[in-house]
Design a protein around this motif. Structure first.
Motif, PDB file in Angstrom:
ATOM      1  N   VAL A  21      31.553  15.219  38.498  1.00  0.00           N
ATOM      2  CA  VAL A  21      31.672  14.276  39.507  1.00  0.00           C
ATOM      3  C   VAL A  21      33.315  14.047  39.542  1.00  0.00           C
ATOM      4  O   VAL A  21      33.672  13.946  40.795  1.00  0.00           O
ATOM      5  N   PHE A  22      33.887  14.198  38.474  1.00  0.00           N
ATOM      6  CA  PHE A  22      35.690  14.056  38.688  1.00  0.00           C
ATOM      7  C   PHE A  22      36.100  15.357  39.257  1.00  0.00           C
ATOM      8  O   PHE A  22      36.950  15.152  39.970  1.00  0.00           O
ATOM      9  N   GLU A  23      35.537  16.538  38.976  1.00  0.00           N
ATOM     10  CA  GLU A  23      35.811  17.596  39.721  1.00  0.00           C
ATOM     11  C   GLU A  23      35.611  17.631  41.182  1.00  0.00           C
ATOM     12  O   GLU A  23      36.393  18.046  41.820  1.00  0.00           O
ATOM     13  N   VAL A  24      34.589  17.148  41.633  1.00  0.00           N
ATOM     14  CA  VAL A  24      34.264  16.996  43.007  1.00  0.00           C
ATOM     15  C   VAL A  24      35.198  15.948  43.696  1.00  0.00           C
ATOM     16  O   VAL A  24      35.559  16.268  44.757  1.00  0.00           O
TER      17      VAL A  24
ATOM     18  N   ALA B  56      35.195  11.453  48.592  1.00  0.00           N
ATOM     19  CA  ALA B  56      36.172  11.012  47.410  1.00  0.00           C
ATOM     20  C   ALA B  56      36.067   9.578  47.323  1.00  0.00           C
ATOM     21  O   ALA B  56      35.732   9.177  45.933  1.00  0.00           O
ATOM     22  N   GLU B  57      35.897   8.659  48.217  1.00  0.00           N
ATOM     23  CA  GLU B  57      35.844   7.344  47.911  1.00  0.00           C
ATOM     24  C   GLU B  57      34.413   7.019  47.047  1.00  0.00           C
ATOM     25  O   GLU B  57      34.617   6.357  45.899  1.00  0.00           O
ATOM     26  N   ALA B  58      33.365   7.544  47.427  1.00  0.00           N
ATOM     27  CA  ALA B  58      32.027   7.489  46.483  1.00  0.00           C
ATOM     28  C   ALA B  58      32.047   8.097  45.264  1.00  0.00           C
ATOM     29  O   ALA B  58      31.643   7.640  44.226  1.00  0.00           O
ATOM     30  N   ALA B  59      32.697   9.273  45.118  1.00  0.00           N
ATOM     31  CA  ALA B  59      32.647   9.719  43.872  1.00  0.00           C
ATOM     32  C   ALA B  59      33.652   8.808  42.921  1.00  0.00           C
ATOM     33  O   ALA B  59      33.044   8.642  41.670  1.00  0.00           O
ATOM     34  N   LEU B  60      34.605   8.279  43.357  1.00  0.00           N
ATOM     35  CA  LEU B  60      35.637   7.262  42.530  1.00  0.00           C
ATOM     36  C   LEU B  60      34.661   6.206  42.132  1.00  0.00           C
ATOM     37  O   LEU B  60      34.734   5.437  41.146  1.00  0.00           O
TER      38      LEU B  60
ATOM     39  N   ALA C 251      31.594   5.864  41.765  1.00  0.00           N
ATOM     40  CA  ALA C 251      30.659   6.401  40.952  1.00  0.00           C
ATOM     41  C   ALA C 251      31.278   6.694  39.382  1.00  0.00           C
ATOM     42  O   ALA C 251      30.547   5.958  38.387  1.00  0.00           O
ATOM     43  N   LEU C 252      32.391   7.000  39.298  1.00  0.00           N
ATOM     44  CA  LEU C 252      32.892   7.203  38.225  1.00  0.00           C
ATOM     45  C   LEU C 252      33.533   5.998  37.567  1.00  0.00           C
ATOM     46  O   LEU C 252      33.485   5.676  36.106  1.00  0.00           O
ATOM     47  N   ASN C 253      33.950   4.790  38.263  1.00  0.00           N
ATOM     48  CA  ASN C 253      34.151   3.555  37.740  1.00  0.00           C
ATOM     49  C   ASN C 253      32.831   2.720  37.588  1.00  0.00           C
ATOM     50  O   ASN C 253      33.068   1.485  37.063  1.00  0.00           O
TER      51      ASN C 253
ATOM     52  N   PRO D 190      24.519   3.174  34.655  1.00  0.00           N
ATOM     53  CA  PRO D 190      24.210   4.765  33.672  1.00  0.00           C
ATOM     54  C   PRO D 190      23.727   5.848  34.838  1.00  0.00           C
ATOM     55  O   PRO D 190      23.886   6.950  34.695  1.00  0.00           O
ATOM     56  N   GLY D 191      23.340   5.295  35.677  1.00  0.00           N
ATOM     57  CA  GLY D 191      22.477   6.122  36.775  1.00  0.00           C
ATOM     58  C   GLY D 191      23.249   6.362  38.142  1.00  0.00           C
ATOM     59  O   GLY D 191      23.142   7.002  39.209  1.00  0.00           O
TER      60      GLY D 191
END
Length: 502
Positions: free
Chosen positions: A250-253, A264-268, A270-272, A276-277
């Motif tokens: 996910v970080f690579e995405v 990008a906003e949705a990935a960030l 999810a990372l934060n 757990p899902g």
């Protein structure tokens, strides 16, 4: 006194007798024939016998001159070349060795046919065995070599065991049992045993694979989801990306996604997230939801760009007074939705560039239009289908200046109005710079204050003008007859109309 045998015949007789004595194979006696036929061999019978061993009709005349014994010798020689004619060959040898009229006639009249039937039966048995072996080998995916098909059955079973894939242990075990067993066990294995053993192997392999199946399915689902996610951001799929931990992926995405995008906003997010899902949800679903938002915003921007482009087309056409069909269609697209605007820009707009030019100078008779005739531009009334085509033009972006126009014939595509020695003619584009300039005209407000006039791009100040029915590049300098100031403005002004041929 009987004629002695030739050296070749004597040598053949000696070698064949020796072969018969040492072969260990008893030669069967020929079956009896009717007494009337015991000594007679007709040419018809010879021809039938010759055909049976493969002689061509072109050889019959040569064969029929032989004595009966030499004829039988020729049959033997031909059969000796055919591995599938063992019985015919043996019967011919016996008849030749016996060397009585009855034995020779019996062989030619009936014996060769009986032996041929025996050869056919033997060949059928060989083919049945061959088919059985091929079918049995196919059960385990093996294509037997020719040498495998020619060996005896036990050797075939051993070679089949060697060729059997190692994972089919049940088949290999059953093949060894058959190899060490009786003929009945061999037959049973080849007909049904190998199928049953293969089925047992398949069931075992399936059972062993079942424990790994769910994990493999999950792995493939993840690979598919990651592949689709990478496609969204146009990143090449690599084994490293597919195999890395979920958070790292996910970080690579996030790193590859366009900045300020929903992806990008949705990935960030999810990372934060402490859920757990969240990472899994983003890979499988969230990235596509975010991408849909990005696409929607991009579609709005694209439609705005399309509207600007269409408006520029319409405004340019209106300002120059040309392409009324383009103006109408463009305004309809502007008033419609995004799909219609995109379709308008994507389609071939050539039909919208068609138009005709009406000459409206006072005193003209018959409502004349600009047309081409015999390679030159003229004005004339329009009456028939040829006239209508000749008076229909495509006003396209100028060959020498896209802000101006070139006037292309509809029925002679690739040919344009151009000036040469001030006369306007219809000529094919020779792709030279001079042609491009001679065939480019800038639309101006009509010299009368209405409609449109066309000014030469390379002879500024000169306009398309009709004079005495012809079309010239003229001004009002009175330098040439067509430069007459009288009615210059009217003659150099054209009323743009809908095309005669749409």
């Amino acid at each position: 006194m009987a004629k002695p045998m030739s050296f070749v015949a004597r040598a053949f007789a000696a070698t064949t007798v020796l072969a018969a004595l040492t072969s260990g194979t008893a030669l069967a006696a020929a079956p009896p024939v009717p007494a009337a036929q015991q000594n007679v061999i007709t040419n018809e019978a010879k021809i039938k016998a010759a055909r049976l061993v493969g002689f061509a009709e072109s050889e019959f005349s040569r064969l029929l001159v032989f004595t009966d014994r030499n004829f039988v010798y020729e049959l033997w020689r031909r059969a000796a070349d055919n591995e599938k004619a063992a019985n015919v060959r043996q019967a011919a040898l016996l008849a030749y060795q016996t060397n009585t009229p009855e034995a020779l006639a019996q062989f030619v009249n009936t014996g060769i046919h009986q032996a041929h039937e025996q050869d056919l039966a033997a060949e059928a048995a060989r083919q049945a065995e061959r088919a059985l072996r091929i079918k049995a080998a196919a059960v385990i995916g093996v294509t037997p070599t020719e040498s495998m098909l020619l060996v005896d059955r036990k050797n075939f079973l051993f070679r089949l065991w060697e060729a059997c894939p190692k994972e089919f242990t049940e088949v290999r075990d059953a093949a060894l049992v058959a190899y060490r067993g009786s003929a009945e066990q061999e037959q049973e294995f080849l007909t049904t045993g190998i199928v049953a053993a293969k089925q047992a192997a398949d069931e075992r392999i399936a059972k062993e694979a079942k424990e790994k199946e769910e994990a493999e399915k999950e792995r493939l689902r993840v690979i598919e989801a990651r592949t689709k996610a990478l496609t969204v951001i146009n990143v090449p799929v690599t084994e490293a990306l597919l195999g890395m931990p979920e958070r790292s992926f996910v970080f690579e995405v996030y790193q590859a996604a366009p900045r300020l995008s929903w992806v990008a906003e949705a990935a960030l997010e999810a990372l934060n997230s402490e859920d757990p899902g969240a990472l899994r949800h983003y890979v499988f679903t969230g990235i596509h939801q975010a991408h849909a938002k990005d696409l929607a915003e991009a579609a709005v921007k694209q439609d705005q760009a399309n509207q600007r482009k269409i408006l520029e087309m319409v405004t340019h056409a209106e300002n120059t007074g040309v392409s009324p069909l383009l103006v109408t269609a463009g305004k309809e697209a502007l008033a419609a939705g995004p799909a219609e605007r995109a379709a308008f820009l994507a389609r071939d707009r050539a039909p919208l560039l068609r138009q005709s030019f009406h000459a409206t100078s006072p005193g003209l008779s018959g409502s004349p239009y600009l047309r081409h005739a015999n390679g030159v531009a003229v004005i004339s009334p329009i009456s028939g289908p040829v006239d209508r085509l000749d008076a229909t033009w495509m006003v396209v972006p100028g060959l020498a200046d896209p802000d101006c126009y070139s006037i292309e014939s509809v029925n002679f595509r690739g040919s344009y109005l151009r000036h040469r020695d001030f006369r306007i003619s219809l000529a094919g584009n020779d792709n030279t710079e001079l042609f491009a300039k001679d065939a480019t005209f800038c639309a101006r407000k009509g010299r009368t204050g209405a409609d449109v006039s066309f000014e030469s791009v390379n002879l500024p100040g000169r306009f398309l003008r009709h004079s005495d029915g012809g079309i010239y590049l003229a001004d009002n300098s009175n330098r040439f007859p067509f430069d007459n100031p009288h009615l210059f403005a009217e003659d150099a002004t054209w009323q743009v109309t809908l095309p005669w041929v749409s």
